[in-house]
Design a protein around this motif. Structure first.
Motif, PDB file in Angstrom:
ATOM      1  N   VAL A 124       7.718   9.923   4.915  1.00 32.48           N
ATOM      2  CA  VAL A 124       6.458   9.964   5.651  1.00 32.48           C
ATOM      3  C   VAL A 124       6.726  10.525   7.042  1.00 32.48           C
ATOM      4  O   VAL A 124       7.658  10.106   7.734  1.00 32.48           O
ATOM      5  N   ASP A 125       5.927  11.496   7.425  1.00 32.63           N
ATOM      6  CA  ASP A 125       5.975  12.115   8.755  1.00 32.63           C
ATOM      7  C   ASP A 125       5.256  11.183   9.732  1.00 32.63           C
ATOM      8  O   ASP A 125       4.079  10.872   9.553  1.00 32.63           O
ATOM      9  N   VAL A 126       5.980  10.725  10.761  1.00 30.35           N
ATOM     10  CA  VAL A 126       5.415   9.813  11.750  1.00 30.35           C
ATOM     11  C   VAL A 126       5.517  10.456  13.128  1.00 30.35           C
ATOM     12  O   VAL A 126       6.594  10.922  13.519  1.00 30.35           O
ATOM     13  N   ALA A 127       4.421  10.479  13.859  1.00 24.66           N
ATOM     14  CA  ALA A 127       4.421  10.982  15.234  1.00 24.66           C
ATOM     15  C   ALA A 127       4.158   9.815  16.173  1.00 24.66           C
ATOM     16  O   ALA A 127       3.171   9.092  16.017  1.00 24.66           O
ATOM     17  N   VAL A 128       5.062   9.629  17.140  1.00 22.97           N
ATOM     18  CA  VAL A 128       4.909   8.589  18.161  1.00 22.97           C
ATOM     19  C   VAL A 128       4.148   9.224  19.316  1.00 22.97           C
ATOM     20  O   VAL A 128       4.645  10.139  19.973  1.00 22.97           O
ATOM     21  N   MET A 129       2.951   8.727  19.595  1.00 23.35           N
ATOM     22  CA  MET A 129       2.013   9.468  20.417  1.00 23.35           C
ATOM     23  C   MET A 129       1.984   9.087  21.899  1.00 23.35           C
ATOM     24  O   MET A 129       1.188   9.648  22.660  1.00 23.35           O
ATOM     25  N   SER A 130       2.809   8.153  22.321  1.00 23.68           N
ATOM     26  CA  SER A 130       2.888   7.817  23.743  1.00 23.68           C
ATOM     27  C   SER A 130       4.215   7.130  24.002  1.00 23.68           C
ATOM     28  O   SER A 130       4.922   6.757  23.048  1.00 23.68           O
ATOM     29  N   PRO A 131       4.612   6.945  25.270  1.00 29.83           N
ATOM     30  CA  PRO A 131       5.864   6.233  25.558  1.00 29.83           C
ATOM     31  C   PRO A 131       5.860   4.847  24.927  1.00 29.83           C
ATOM     32  O   PRO A 131       4.818   4.187  24.831  1.00 29.83           O
ATOM     33  N   VAL A 132       7.034   4.385  24.483  1.00 31.65           N
ATOM     34  CA  VAL A 132       7.124   3.105  23.775  1.00 31.65           C
ATOM     35  C   VAL A 132       7.048   1.898  24.701  1.00 31.65           C
ATOM     36  O   VAL A 132       6.949   0.766  24.223  1.00 31.65           O
ATOM     37  N   HIS A 133       7.097   2.124  25.993  1.00 30.73           N
ATOM     38  CA  HIS A 133       6.894   1.017  26.935  1.00 30.73           C
ATOM     39  C   HIS A 133       5.647   1.319  27.757  1.00 30.73           C
ATOM     40  O   HIS A 133       5.437   2.455  28.177  1.00 30.73           O
ATOM     41  N   PRO A 134       4.794   0.317  27.936  1.00 31.32           N
ATOM     42  CA  PRO A 134       5.009  -1.100  27.640  1.00 31.32           C
ATOM     43  C   PRO A 134       4.516  -1.560  26.277  1.00 31.32           C
ATOM     44  O   PRO A 134       4.663  -2.727  25.923  1.00 31.32           O
ATOM     45  N   ALA A 135       3.925  -0.660  25.466  1.00 35.35           N
ATOM     46  CA  ALA A 135       3.255  -1.112  24.236  1.00 35.35           C
ATOM     47  C   ALA A 135       4.223  -1.565  23.145  1.00 35.35           C
ATOM     48  O   ALA A 135       3.840  -2.298  22.243  1.00 35.35           O
ATOM     49  N   ARG A 136       5.478  -1.088  23.198  1.00 36.13           N
ATOM     50  CA  ARG A 136       6.492  -1.424  22.194  1.00 36.13           C
ATOM     51  C   ARG A 136       5.990  -1.123  20.769  1.00 36.13           C
ATOM     52  O   ARG A 136       5.659   0.022  20.471  1.00 36.13           O
ATOM     53  N   HIS A 137       5.943  -2.107  19.881  1.00 37.33           N
ATOM     54  CA  HIS A 137       5.565  -1.854  18.485  1.00 37.33           C
ATOM     55  C   HIS A 137       4.096  -1.486  18.338  1.00 37.33           C
ATOM     56  O   HIS A 137       3.673  -1.044  17.264  1.00 37.33           O
ATOM     57  N   ARG A 138       3.312  -1.651  19.380  1.00 33.46           N
ATOM     58  CA  ARG A 138       1.904  -1.268  19.338  1.00 33.46           C
ATOM     59  C   ARG A 138       1.661   0.138  19.906  1.00 33.46           C
ATOM     60  O   ARG A 138       0.511   0.523  20.146  1.00 33.46           O
ATOM     61  N   THR A 139       2.705   0.877  20.131  1.00 36.39           N
ATOM     62  CA  THR A 139       2.569   2.277  20.537  1.00 36.39           C
ATOM     63  C   THR A 139       1.810   3.040  19.446  1.00 36.39           C
ATOM     64  O   THR A 139       2.128   2.899  18.265  1.00 36.39           O
ATOM     65  N   PRO A 140       0.823   3.849  19.782  1.00 38.61           N
ATOM     66  CA  PRO A 140       0.048   4.561  18.755  1.00 38.61           C
ATOM     67  C   PRO A 140       0.919   5.519  17.931  1.00 38.61           C
ATOM     68  O   PRO A 140       1.731   6.268  18.477  1.00 38.61           O
ATOM     69  N   LEU A 141       0.727   5.478  16.623  1.00 37.79           N
ATOM     70  CA  LEU A 141       1.456   6.335  15.684  1.00 37.79           C
ATOM     71  C   LEU A 141       0.459   7.116  14.834  1.00 37.79           C
ATOM     72  O   LEU A 141      -0.612   6.609  14.500  1.00 37.79           O
ATOM     73  N   LEU A 142       0.842   8.335  14.468  1.00 36.22           N
ATOM     74  CA  LEU A 142       0.103   9.108  13.471  1.00 36.22           C
ATOM     75  C   LEU A 142       0.999   9.289  12.252  1.00 36.22           C
ATOM     76  O   LEU A 142       2.217   9.526  12.394  1.00 36.22           O
ATOM     77  N   LEU A 143       0.420   9.225  11.064  1.00 40.34           N
ATOM     78  CA  LEU A 143       1.176   9.320   9.812  1.00 40.34           C
ATOM     79  C   LEU A 143       0.617  10.455   8.962  1.00 40.34           C
ATOM     80  O   LEU A 143      -0.592  10.672   8.912  1.00 40.34           O
ATOM     81  N   SER A 144       1.507  11.147   8.259  1.00 41.44           N
ATOM     82  CA  SER A 144       1.035  12.110   7.270  1.00 41.44           C
ATOM     83  C   SER A 144       2.052  12.210   6.141  1.00 41.44           C
ATOM     84  O   SER A 144       3.232  11.927   6.309  1.00 41.44           O
ATOM     85  N   GLY A 145       1.537  12.609   4.984  1.00 36.77           N
ATOM     86  CA  GLY A 145       2.357  12.693   3.778  1.00 36.77           C
ATOM     87  C   GLY A 145       1.633  12.048   2.614  1.00 36.77           C
ATOM     88  O   GLY A 145       0.655  11.317   2.798  1.00 36.77           O
ATOM     89  N   SER A 146       2.122  12.304   1.419  1.00 38.68           N
ATOM     90  CA  SER A 146       1.445  11.805   0.228  1.00 38.68           C
ATOM     91  C   SER A 146       1.430  10.283   0.150  1.00 38.68           C
ATOM     92  O   SER A 146       0.554   9.697  -0.501  1.00 38.68           O
ATOM     93  N   GLU A 147       2.389   9.629   0.801  1.00 41.01           N
ATOM     94  CA  GLU A 147       2.460   8.164   0.780  1.00 41.01           C
ATOM     95  C   GLU A 147       2.118   7.571   2.150  1.00 41.01           C
ATOM     96  O   GLU A 147       2.578   6.480   2.491  1.00 41.01           O
ATOM     97  N   ALA A 148       1.304   8.287   2.912  1.00 39.49           N
ATOM     98  CA  ALA A 148       0.940   7.801   4.247  1.00 39.49           C
ATOM     99  C   ALA A 148       0.201   6.466   4.175  1.00 39.49           C
ATOM    100  O   ALA A 148       0.373   5.608   5.047  1.00 39.49           O
ATOM    101  N   LYS A 149      -0.599   6.282   3.148  1.00 39.20           N
ATOM    102  CA  LYS A 149      -1.333   5.021   3.014  1.00 39.20           C
ATOM    103  C   LYS A 149      -0.382   3.853   2.814  1.00 39.20           C
ATOM    104  O   LYS A 149      -0.569   2.772   3.401  1.00 39.20           O
TER     105      LYS A 149
END
Length: 293
Positions: A124-149
């Motif tokens: 799965v292609d994952v794009a991390v869309m902002s710095p990981v701090h301060p959001a940590r695991h809640r940093t916005p991600l975008l997903l693509s690929g046949s198994e993105a769901k």
């Protein structure tokens, strides 16, 4: 929950794990990692200390780290992403979820996907869309690929914030790459503008003119922030901008702005400056004290 592994245990991986550990209601199984720093004596102790602090098993090899992992997060630098996929695919479990979170061009992601899928795992292609701090695991991600769901459901179970961008590998990374033309390009322009203005002794007048032209931005604060990003993360951002340049070429467009931004990011990142106080002047002076050519 089944075991989780990370490839790379730098800032992003540590931010995600620390976030998962803090999340109420999230049931975590074993977490392990393989980071090539374990092979370098001068870096090994700090890596093992970081793993210990977050209750993560520090694997001595990819085979050890990935054994039994149902989900693998690849979190390395952009220039090492394809190499990482090449080195770990033989150790991926069949049907394991391989989340490629690295800032790479769509073509690089597609090449990694072919390797992972040939090994019987799920890419799965994952794009991390902002710095990981301060959001940590809640940093916005975008997903693509046949198994993105499938990946989306898994990430939600970890309390993460993800959206599906499409069902083809490369769609998420395209958004990330083209956004970076602007975000990291502006950082490079900030350096070129503000370092020259500071050296000429006219930075206050330049900032005042920018503020008058576009009052919606706090130009002094934004310029200070942009320089800090380059000082601390310039080498990593340069690697990403090389992938941005590759993305533009893949689209049949010139890459001159992205390539120049990569040069600025790399040059400032390689100065080895410890980020000075939160002051535009202090950060500019710290850079100008070095030999810039």
């Amino acid at each position: 929950m089944s075991a989780i592994a990370t490839i790379g245990f730098g800032e992003a991986a540590q931010a995600f794990v620390s976030g998962w550990r803090s999340e109420d209601g999230v049931s975590l199984g074993q977490i392990s990692t393989f980071d090539i720093k374990v092979e370098t004596p001068s870096l090994r102790d700090n890596l093992r200390r970081a793993c210990s602090d977050l209750d993560v098993t520090c694997g001595e090899s990819p085979r050890q780290a990935l054994a039994g992992a149902a989900t693998v997060f690849s979190l390395v630098t952009a220039d090492r992403a394809l190499e990482a996929a090449t080195n770990v695919t033989e150790f991926l479990g069949r049907d394991a979820l391989y989340l490629d979170c690295n800032s790479c061009s769509p073509a690089t992601k597609a090449a990694a996907a072919r390797l992972v899928e040939a090994a019987g795992a799920v890419y799965v292609d994952v794009a991390v869309m902002s710095p990981v701090h301060p959001a940590r695991h809640r940093t916005p991600l975008l997903l693509s690929g046949s198994e993105a769901k499938r990946a989306h459901n898994m990430l939600l179970s970890l309390g993460m914030k993800a959206e599906i961008a499409g069902d083809e590998v490369g769609q998420a990374s395209s958004i990330k790459m083209l956004r970076s033309v602007m975000i990291k390009g502006l950082e490079a322009l900030t350096a070129e503008c503000m370092l020259a203005a500071r050296r000429a002794g006219v930075e206050k007048a330049v900032l005042a003119s920018l503020q008058a032209s576009d009052p919606g931005i706090d130009w002094t604060a934004r310029a200070a922030y942009n320089l800090e990003r380059m000082i601390v993360h310039g080498r990593r951002r340069a690697a990403e901008m090389q992938e941005v340049a590759a993305t533009l070429r893949e689209l049949g467009l010139p890459d001159r702005m992205a390539a120049a931004a990569a040069d600025w990011q790399r040059q400032i990142g390689e100065l080895g400056i410890t980020a000075p106080e939160n002051s535009l002047e202090a950060r500019a002076d710290a850079i100008l004290e070095r030999n810039l050519t």
